[in-house]
Each structure stands twice: as structure tokens, then as C-alpha cells.
Design a protein around this motif. Structure first.
Motif, PDB file in Angstrom:
ATOM      1  N   PRO A 246      -4.748   1.408  -0.255  1.00  0.00           N
ATOM      2  CA  PRO A 246      -4.687   0.376   0.877  1.00  0.00           C
ATOM      3  C   PRO A 246      -6.271   0.351   1.255  1.00  0.00           C
ATOM      4  N   PRO A 247      -6.504  -0.853   2.202  1.00  0.00           N
ATOM      5  CA  PRO A 247      -7.760  -1.319   2.760  1.00  0.00           C
ATOM      6  C   PRO A 247      -8.160  -0.247   3.763  1.00  0.00           C
ATOM      7  N   ALA A 248      -9.584  -0.156   3.778  1.00  0.00           N
ATOM      8  CA  ALA A 248     -10.126   0.870   4.681  1.00  0.00           C
ATOM      9  C   ALA A 248      -9.855   0.167   6.147  1.00  0.00           C
ATOM     10  N   PRO A 249     -10.005   0.842   7.304  1.00  0.00           N
ATOM     11  CA  PRO A 249      -9.788   0.647   8.481  1.00  0.00           C
ATOM     12  C   PRO A 249     -10.735  -0.459   8.905  1.00  0.00           C
ATOM     13  N   ASN A 250     -11.850  -0.566   8.254  1.00  0.00           N
ATOM     14  CA  ASN A 250     -12.976  -1.566   8.827  1.00  0.00           C
ATOM     15  C   ASN A 250     -13.008  -2.394   7.890  1.00  0.00           C
ATOM     16  N   ALA A 251     -12.131  -2.553   6.843  1.00  0.00           N
ATOM     17  CA  ALA A 251     -12.168  -3.645   5.727  1.00  0.00           C
ATOM     18  C   ALA A 251     -12.224  -5.099   6.463  1.00  0.00           C
ATOM     19  N   GLY A 252     -11.297  -5.365   7.381  1.00  0.00           N
ATOM     20  CA  GLY A 252     -11.399  -6.678   8.139  1.00  0.00           C
ATOM     21  C   GLY A 252     -11.275  -7.790   7.005  1.00  0.00           C
ATOM     22  N   PRO A 253     -11.675  -8.947   7.372  1.00  0.00           N
ATOM     23  CA  PRO A 253     -11.719  -9.971   6.407  1.00  0.00           C
ATOM     24  C   PRO A 253     -12.626  -9.829   5.178  1.00  0.00           C
ATOM     25  N   MET A 254     -12.253  -9.328   4.093  1.00  0.00           N
ATOM     26  CA  MET A 254     -13.004  -9.042   2.985  1.00  0.00           C
ATOM     27  C   MET A 254     -13.699 -10.139   2.475  1.00  0.00           C
ATOM     28  N   LEU A 255     -15.124 -10.110   2.323  1.00  0.00           N
ATOM     29  CA  LEU A 255     -15.628 -11.344   1.705  1.00  0.00           C
ATOM     30  C   LEU A 255     -15.919 -11.003   0.084  1.00  0.00           C
TER      31      LEU A 255
ATOM     32  N   ALA B  20     -18.679  -6.090  -1.515  1.00  0.00           N
ATOM     33  CA  ALA B  20     -18.454  -4.429  -1.698  1.00  0.00           C
ATOM     34  C   ALA B  20     -18.899  -4.193  -3.059  1.00  0.00           C
TER      35      ALA B  20
END
Lengths: 124, 393
Positions: free
Chosen positions: A88-97, A101
Motif C-alpha cells: 500500500p502507498p506510504a503515508p506521505n505518498a500524496g498525489p504520486m507524480l 520515485a
């Protein structure tokens, strides 16, 4: 869900106190609920993916997975499980560009190649 | 090689979601041994361009595109001199930063934490980063995760100096070369789906001219390799020095400070053929003088072109024949040096004269001070959990 329903129906048929017509009613009611859920998913999926900037995954066409055959349903359940992100996405992932990464990964790999393994650092 | 002060993330083995947070290992300061890890509920992401003369900090919350803090701060720390009467310095502070320090230069000892793009005064650097942290998180209670720009091909000791200065200030860091961050920052994410938009991250050549270094970087859809980046220790400060030296030769005892010379360069800097008359009014010995500085400024600024141009052509030649035509359309100058008049047209003219196919050199534009930090904040928002380097508290 539908796989479980089919199994329940098979078991229910063995019980004498439930008539065929009762079973038919249960089956139809559950069919309606599943149909409603799929219809809702088809409407919501494009909206949610557009809002979150996520590309719609191929094979997520809900109408194509709609199938009353328990074997096909089971297969689809398995496929859906494989499609889902194992991490699952990390808590700081936010709107992934997209890609950034991956660039960072490339940079870190380059750095490790240049500096070599260091015993005084460890994985986060 | 200096002792590492942090743990580094592993790219190959991301930790499972929901696993315990990484526990810092102590490698240096015995007094902090066995210190309990502080639990912080709020995370603030920071994009930070630590520049030799000016730094830019952007901050925002995870899971958002909002920028809550955006500041450009002169990279200078002012330590208030002994014997200053109470009330002279606002709040009787003992340390001032940025503009506040410059405005109080009579009463403080000014220290620049960086020289030529690297930390030269570790203690001042640490104080400066603490100030940056206070800008990003005035409460002082959040977990700060900062992506920090570093010069192209920065050596390990340069990186380590930044990590050391960040220790106890930021909680997690990622260090990324500045011109690559500039490309990320310059990228207009809202236009990525437009057919006619050339994504600078896909194929461009960035020239980031700062105070300490000029960094060139070939960005072609993957993270640039070492040979795709060139850092030249000649930039704004070196131009200032050349001008200062020549002014001292021509006008001995002129009393002009380096800061004043920088102001003159920022107002009148140009490259290309001599621009005369270029008369500049200065105060020397309390009297106003008008000096003809056309040649002084032109010679110093043109030296920058002589340094950059060979590096530019070296990187162009590294591009494949399939990509080079588009690349030549996407040469972008950013950083303070992009404000030198004529720098884009002169580089383009030289490339044309040398036979390069229809080159187009552009200036990044008015946000030139912020692109590195914008790219850094984008990177912070996109970074995976296991890519952060955890620093000791």
C-alpha cells in the motif's frame, strides 16, 4: 462474494426445510445486489481514477468480469487479487507524480555503486 | 572518509507497509546513545535549495499539492557582536539570518555557511538549517522530511557534510543534484498530456548557474549518470571576485565591498560584445562617483561563457543522434546566472556558429530562484517510504 453465494446455495439445496422457491428468491435478491455493486463500480472507477491521477488498470472492466459461473468468478477473484498493489502507498505518498520515485531509485542505485556497501548504514 | 552519521535506505528491499518505523543507529555522539525515538504525528515535507548565496525553502503537507511555505533566504548567518546595547537588535537575538542579518551587518559577524556550493562553515550551516526548519515548521514539533539539492557530481564528503549539518534538524533527507531538481521543478505537470509539450524531464539540458557552481545536466528520461552532469566551480561569486579585483586595480582604495560589487553585477551584468557606455554611480569615501564599468562587467561575465560553453558542447555530444535534435530545442538556463543579460542569445549564437542544428537556448523565467526547491518538493511528495535516509536526532 459471488463464489461464496454459489457455495451457500449448493449447501442450502441439501437442507429439506428450504424450498426451491425460497432459494430462487434468495438467489435473485443477491444477484440484484451484485449487479448494483458492479454498476456502481463502473460509474465510480473512472471518476476516482481521474480525481486521484491514477491510470485505470487494464482488466478492471467490471462488466467483463460479470459472470455467474462460479469457476469464472473464482478466477476473476484471483486475478483481482494479483492486480492489487502488494505494498500500500506510504503515508506521505500524496498525489504520486509518475516516475519521480523511480528516478530516486536510479539515483540511489548509482550512489551505492559509487560508494560501495557501507557497514555503518542500514536499511530504513 | 568521514564517519557516516545516518542510516541509508535500501532500494531493493522496501519494508512492508505498517512495519515498525526504522530505528536510528548511533554512529557518532555518545551522549545521544539510547535516546528514545521521539514520536511525531505531523509530517512536513520540505523542498530545499541550499545555495551558496541564496537558499529557497518550500514546504507542504504530505498528500497535498499545497505549498504552505515559500521563502528565498540569503544564505548568511549573522552572529551578534559582543557589547551591542540592548534594543539595538530586535528581540535582543544573538543570531540573525538572511536579510535580517544583512540589514544588521554593522552589529553582527556575517558568516556564509557555503562556499563554491559546499559547506565551508559547518557550525553556521547547522544554525542556518535550524532557521530553515523553523520556517517550515514554526511549531517545532513536526517530523521534517527534506529533499535537499546538491551540486552535480557532489563528492561523498560534500553529501556527508550536508547530512551532518541536517542531523537533529531534519528527520529524514534525500540529496538530489540541483539541475535535475530544476528540471523537475520546471516541468509543467498540467501540460504533460499535451502533444506539443516537450517534457524537460524527457529530453533537455539544464544549465543551473548559482553563486558557487555552474551545474550542467543532461536529462533524458532517466536519472542522469555521472557523465551526464558537469559541475564547474565558476559562477556568480567568481564573477564578483573578478570584478572586485579589476575595480581594485583600476580604482585603488575604492572601499567597495563584495556585496556592493554583487549588487552592481546583478543590476548590470551582461555577456557578449562590450556595452559602453555603462556608467554606474557608486559611493566611495562618502562621495558619489560615476564609474565607466562596461568593460569590467563584460570581461568578468564573459569568462562565465568561456567556462560553460565547452561543458555544454560536451554534454550535447553525449546525446544520441535520435534525441539530439529535440535536445537542442530544449536547453534551459536557470539560477541567478540566468539573469545575466544576453546569456541565452550568446550561447545559442555560439552553438549555431559551431554548426549545431537549430539550437534554442531559453531562460527558465521569473521563478529561476525556486525551480530547484519546487523540484525538491515534488520529489519529496513522490518519494517512497524506503527512499528516505533517516537521520539521528
Amino acid at each position: 462474494m459471488s463464489g461464496k453465494l454459489a457455495a451457500l446455495l449448493a449447501r442450502a439445496k441439501e437442507l429439506p426445510e428450504i424450498s426451491e422457491s425460497q432459494l430462487e428468491k434468495i438467489f435473485l435478491a443477491e444477484e440484484d445486489r451484485v449487479d448494483t455493486a458492479y454498476a456502481l463500480a463502473e460509474i465510480l472507477l473512472p471518476l476516482l481514477t481521474a480525481q486521484n491521477g491514477i491510470a485505470s488498470a487494464p482488466g478492471r472492466n467490471f462488466s467483463s468480469t460479470r459472470d455467474s459461473d462460479p469457476a469464472a468468478l473464482a478466477e476473476n477473484e484471483t486475478r483481482r487479487g494479483l492486480d492489487s498493489d502488494p505494498v500500500p502507498p506510504a503515508p506521505n505518498a500524496g498525489p504520486m507524480l509518475p516516475g519521480i520515485a523511480d528516478f530516486i531509485d536510479e539515483m540511489l542505485i548509482q550512489e551505492r555503486g559509487q560508494t560501495g556497501p557501507r557497514s555503518d548504514r542500514r536499511s530504513a | 572518509m568521514p564517519t557516516a552519521s545516518l542510516e541509508k535506505s535500501s532500494v531493493a528491499t522496501p519494508p512492508p507497509f505498517g512495519s515498525n518505523p526504522p530505528q536510528p543507529i548511533n554512529l557518532g555522539t555518545p551522549s545521544r546513545e539510547n535516546a528514545p525515538a521521539q514520536v511525531k504525528s505531523k509530517i512536513v515535507l520540505v523542498g530545499f535549495d541550499l545555495g551558496t548565496n541564496k537558499s529557497c525553502v518550500l514546504a507542504g503537507a504530505p498528500g497535498s499539492t499545497d505549498i504552505t511555505v515559500s521563502k528565498v533566504v540569503p544564505s548568511v548567518v549573522g552572529y551578534v557582536k559582543d557589547g551591542i546595547v540592548d534594543g539595538i537588535i530586535a528581540g535582543n537575538k544573538s543570531i540573525l539570518f538572511g536579510e535580517e542579518a544583512l540589514n544588521a551587518m554593522l552589529h553582527v559577524r556575517l558568516v556564509a555557511p557555503l562556499a563554491e556550493g559546499v559547506i565551508s562553515e559547518p557550525s553556521a550551516a547547522r544554525d542556518f538549517l535550524q532557521h530553515i526548519r523553523s520556517l517550515a515548521d514554526p511549531t517545532g514539533s513536526a517530523e521534517i522530511r527534506a529533499v535537499v539539492g546538491i551540486p552535480s557530481n557532489a563528492r561523498e564528503n560534500t553529501r556527508e557534510d550536508i547530512r551532518q549539518a541536517s542531523q537533529g534538524v531534519f528527520d529524514r533527507v534525500i540529496l538530489i543534484p540541483e539541475p535535475f531538481l530544476a528540471a523537475l521543478g520546471y516541468r509543467d505537470d498540467s501540460r504533460l498530456n499535451q502533444a506539443n509539450y516537450i517534457d524537460p524531464v524527457i529530453n533537455s539540458l539544464f544549465i543551473d548557474i548559482g553563486g558557487g557552481t555552474s551545474d550542467l545536466c543532461l536529462v533524458q528520461g532517466s536519472f542522469p549518470a555521472r557523465e551526464d552532469q558537469i559541475s564547474i566551480p565558476f559562477a556568480g561569486d567568481a564573477i564578483d571576485q573578478l570584478m572586485h579585483d579589476e575595480l581594485n586595480r583600476t580604482y585603488p582604495n575604492n572601499g567597495l565591498s563584495r556585496l556592493k560589487v554583487r549588487e552592481i553585477k546583478e543590476a548590470h551584468g551582461y555577456v557578449g560584445p562590450s556595452r559602453k557606455p555603462l556608467e554606474v554611480k557608486v559611493i566611495m569615501g562618502g562621495k558619489a562617483h560615476t564609474l565607466e564599468l562596461g568593460d569590467v562587467i563584460g570581461r568578468a561575465c564573459n569568462t562565465l561563457i568561456d567556462k560553460i560553453y565547452p561543458a555544454l558542447t560536451t554534454l550535447i555530444q553525449r546525446a544520441s543522434s535520435d534525441s539530439v535534435v529535440t535536445l537542442l530545442q530544449n536547453i534551459i538556463i536557470t539560477g541567478g546566472g540566468s539573469q545575466i543579460k544576453g546569456i541565452d542569445t550568446l550561447l545559442q549564437k555560439r552553438l549555431t556558429e559551431d554548426g549545431y542544428e537549430s539550437p534554442k537556448v531559453r531562460l527558465a523565467g521569473q521563478d529561476y530562484k525556486r525551480y530547484v526547491a519546487i523540484g525538491a518538493l515534488k520529489a519529496a511528495r513522490a518519494a517512497r517510504e524506503n527512499q528516505w535516509q533517516v537521520l539521528l536526532r
